[in-house]
Enzyme design. Structure first.
Site, PDB file in Angstrom:
ATOM      1  N   GLU A 259       0.841  -1.196   0.000  1.00 60.58           N
ATOM      2  CA  GLU A 259       0.000   0.000   0.000  1.00 60.58           C
ATOM      3  C   GLU A 259       0.878   1.249   0.000  1.00 60.58           C
ATOM      4  O   GLU A 259       1.677   1.460   0.926  1.00 60.58           O
ATOM      5  CB  GLU A 259      -0.913   0.021   1.225  1.00 60.58           C
ATOM      6  CG  GLU A 259      -1.800   1.266   1.273  1.00 60.58           C
ATOM      7  CD  GLU A 259      -2.693   1.322   2.490  1.00 60.58           C
ATOM      8  OE1 GLU A 259      -3.297   2.380   2.738  1.00 60.58           O
ATOM      9  OE2 GLU A 259      -2.789   0.301   3.190  1.00 60.58           O
ATOM     10  N   LYS A 391      -8.137 -15.472  16.241  1.00 63.93           N
ATOM     11  CA  LYS A 391      -8.341 -15.058  14.852  1.00 63.93           C
ATOM     12  C   LYS A 391      -9.790 -14.689  14.562  1.00 63.93           C
ATOM     13  O   LYS A 391     -10.278 -14.876  13.445  1.00 63.93           O
ATOM     14  CB  LYS A 391      -7.866 -16.160  13.887  1.00 63.93           C
ATOM     15  CG  LYS A 391      -6.400 -16.499  14.079  1.00 63.93           C
ATOM     16  CD  LYS A 391      -5.944 -17.648  13.225  1.00 63.93           C
ATOM     17  CE  LYS A 391      -4.479 -17.991  13.536  1.00 63.93           C
ATOM     18  NZ  LYS A 391      -3.991 -19.155  12.800  1.00 63.93           N
ATOM     19  N   ASP A 467       1.863 -14.445  12.589  1.00 60.61           N
ATOM     20  CA  ASP A 467       0.706 -15.026  11.904  1.00 60.61           C
ATOM     21  C   ASP A 467      -0.195 -13.898  11.423  1.00 60.61           C
ATOM     22  O   ASP A 467      -0.831 -13.229  12.238  1.00 60.61           O
ATOM     23  CB  ASP A 467      -0.056 -15.945  12.866  1.00 60.61           C
ATOM     24  CG  ASP A 467      -1.140 -16.752  12.155  1.00 60.61           C
ATOM     25  OD1 ASP A 467      -1.546 -16.351  11.050  1.00 60.61           O
ATOM     26  OD2 ASP A 467      -1.582 -17.764  12.704  1.00 60.61           O
ATOM     27  N   HIS A 565      -2.566  10.254  -1.613  1.00 64.03           N
ATOM     28  CA  HIS A 565      -2.743   8.956  -2.248  1.00 64.03           C
ATOM     29  C   HIS A 565      -2.752   9.070  -3.765  1.00 64.03           C
ATOM     30  O   HIS A 565      -2.280   8.168  -4.459  1.00 64.03           O
ATOM     31  CB  HIS A 565      -4.028   8.292  -1.761  1.00 64.03           C
ATOM     32  CG  HIS A 565      -3.861   7.563  -0.461  1.00 64.03           C
ATOM     33  ND1 HIS A 565      -3.775   8.220   0.732  1.00 64.03           N
ATOM     34  CD2 HIS A 565      -3.736   6.238  -0.181  1.00 64.03           C
ATOM     35  CE1 HIS A 565      -3.619   7.341   1.715  1.00 64.03           C
ATOM     36  NE2 HIS A 565      -3.585   6.128   1.173  1.00 64.03           N
TER      37      HIS A 565
END
Length: 587
Positions: A259, A391, A467, A565
């Protein structure tokens, strides 16, 4: 490829015309099927001599082996508890031992037969029907039908195979003779296995993997722990933000992301924090959790176990049983919740420098085995009952915490807000209240009272081998802003109750990720103070989130978000020419 012996040649009165010289057409699918039906039956295997079909024989001996092994282990555990000598055996135990030895000999012989037959099959390669190999380039043959497959695309950059033997192995994988997942164990070379699997995948799908790197990666390092059936690796650029001045020390933070503006924005936040004297952090809690679900015949029995587990008098005994799983595991607390006759038990424990999911799961299993003696009617449904919760966005992690709970704060001076961040303190305070607090409440957010904490957490997680899926709860964050020092300066803080990180195990041992951990000074386990490296990593993540929140909120307040951006997150490259070239190449 359908492997069979070439039939004996019939006597001929006149020489046959050469198919190449006469340009005959290749055999059709129906011709190949008829030829297969006329061919002799396959060579008998050694396993055909067994009195029962192979799959039934295997099932019987596998069941026998594991049943008697479980029986003997259960009996020996009872003897140890009752101080009975192990050499004193009963008739049933003798029979179990004999059965165990017999089943082990059979299984060893069965796999030995398979190993020998693999050499027999390789030695008979010179007798294979070569016409079948040519036909199988357009057709896949199995026992039921012959079906056409997608035409193979010509790859301008094919995978380099080292020998004809590798090419034969690729054909075996394509034809389903050799399972793709067994290449590493069969070949003993992880790099070679990845190359062969990649080429087989391209032939099977007819799709090129050009652009996905293969060379330059140590596939041995991921075997059995990080990734199965590899065919390459994905390149993610790593940028650095900083220096981040946190608790009196400077850290250069690696961030793996695709990004645009993310690293630059975090870097600007680090600059503002550094110019204002730095940030301070505090670790509030450090404990990984696992919560099994057990079931009883009645809610009363489930409640009895709940009271037993939550009784302080029983905690020391349970902790002793739990801590046997590892020299770093330390049980911290047990929390229970009942749903009818089902009981969810949430264990929390310290795990040193490891993230600790395997460690805490082993400890939980030890406790469940121990409880089975006093609660024999307890039915363990699952080692994880989602009361952990791993998660998944869950209120219990937001409230109770999971992993490392950290709060980080800084006071940004008025002149820094104006010169570096290009905004002012009242605008930031108002925007934080309406966006991060009220806006998230209107959306019904759970732990999402921030601008983009997940961005920074994900980038550092990928760079340091964490993770990535645990970004879900690790990004829980509430960002607070308040005007201080008579309204001149800005006090900003982030509170993150469940940062789940480790500096040993998993992806942290890979070369690239290990280098990023080394850059932060938290590589591996701390010998002087076990757990200090992982705790430091958690505080660095919180400090980086603080910098990211500060910079993005300032950009929004100053109206700079879209402009930045459009400038940095959009490519100025003319992709129309590349697209046309790619289309022409595919044709």
């Amino acid at each position: 490829m359908d492997v069979r012996r070439r039939p004996p040649k019939a006597p001929r009165s006149s020489p046959s015309p050469s198919p190449i010289g006469n340009h005959q057409k290749p055999p059709s699918a129906s011709d190949l099927i008829q030829q297969q039906q006329r061919s002799p039956s396959p060579t008998p295997k050694a396993s055909d001599a067994l009195p029962l079909p192979l799959y039934l024989t295997n099932a019987v001996f596998f069941t026998l082996f594991f049943s008697v092994a479980y029986y003997l282990l259960h009996r020996w555990r009872d003897k140890i508890r009752t101080s009975t000598p192990l050499h004193v055996v009963t008739l049933s135990e003798i029979a179990a031992i004999v059965s165990l030895i017999a089943s082990f000999i059979y299984l060893l012989g069965f796999f030995g037969i398979d190993f020998v037959q693999s050499f027999i099959a390789r030695a008979s390669n010179d007798a294979w029907d070569l016409h079948d190999a040519a036909a199988n380039q357009n057709f896949l043959l199995n026992d039921q039908q012959r079906r056409p497959i997608a035409p193979r695309l010509v790859d301008p950059h094919p995978t380099a195979l080292s020998s004809q033997e590798d090419n034969d192995i690729v054909k075996s994988v394509v034809d389903g003779i050799l399972p793709s997942y067994s290449l590493e164990s069969k070949l003993g070379d992880c790099n070679r296995a990845a190359a062969i699997r990649r080429e087989a995948l391209q032939r099977t799908t007819g799709r090129s993997l050009h652009g996905l790197p293969l060379e330059g990666f140590d596939y041995e390092s991921i075997l059995g722990q990080c990734c199965e059936m590899p065919v390459g690796y994905v390149q993610i650029p790593v940028g650095i933000a900083g220096p981040l001045l946190l608790d009196g020390f400077e850290y250069t933070v690696p961030m793996a992301t695709t990004e645009g503006c993310l690293v630059a924005s975090t870097n600007r936040g680090c600059k503002a924090i550094h110019a204002s004297g730095g940030a301070n952090s505090m670790l509030l809690r450090d404990g990984m959790t696992r919560a099994p679900v057990v079931r009883f015949g009645s809610a009363k029995r489930a409640a009895e176990l709940k009271l037993f587990l939550e009784d302080p008098l029983n905690f020391d005994t349970l902790a002793l049983v739990f801590n046997r799983s590892s020299r770093f595991a330390r049980l911290q607390g047990i929390q229970c919740s009942i749903a009818g006759k089902n009981l969810y038990v949430r264990f929390s424990c310290g795990t040193g420098d490891a993230m600790g999911m395997n460690m805490v799961s082993k400890g939980v299993q030890n406790v469940l085995d121990f409880l089975q003696n006093d609660f024999p009617d307890m039915d363990v449904i699952g080692i994880s009952g989602n009361f952990c919760s791993d998660k998944k966005a869950a209120a219990i992690n937001w409230i109770e915490g999971r992993g490392k709970s950290v709060v980080c704060e800084a006071i940004i001076k008025e002149e820094v807000v104006k010169k570096v961040l290009k905004t002012n303190v009242p605008a930031l305070v108002e925007l934080n209240m309406l966006k991060n607090l009220a806006g998230s409440a209107v959306a019904g957010s759970l732990g999402g009272y921030n601008a983009h904490a997940s961005n920074i957490v994900s980038a550092i997680f990928i760079a340091t081998g964490q993770d990535p899926a645990q970004n879900v709860e690790s990004s829980h964050c509430i960002t607070m802003m308040e005007a201080v020092n008579e309204g001149k300066d800005l006090h900003i803080s982030v509170t993150m109750p469940s940062i789940e990180v480790g500096t040993v195990g998993g992806g942290t041992q890979l070369a690239s990720q290990s280098a990023c951990l080394n850059l932060l000074g938290v590589k591996g386990a701390s010998k002087e103070s076990p757990g200090s490296n992982s705790r430091l990593l958690a505080t660095i993540i919180a400090g980086s989130v603080l910098a990211g929140e500060l910079s993005l909120m300032s950009a929004i307040a100053a109206g700079q978000l879209v402009r930045s951006h459009m400038k940095y997150n959009r490519s100025s490259k003319d992709v129309s020419k590349d697209a046309a070239a790619a289309e022409a190449e595919a044709q």
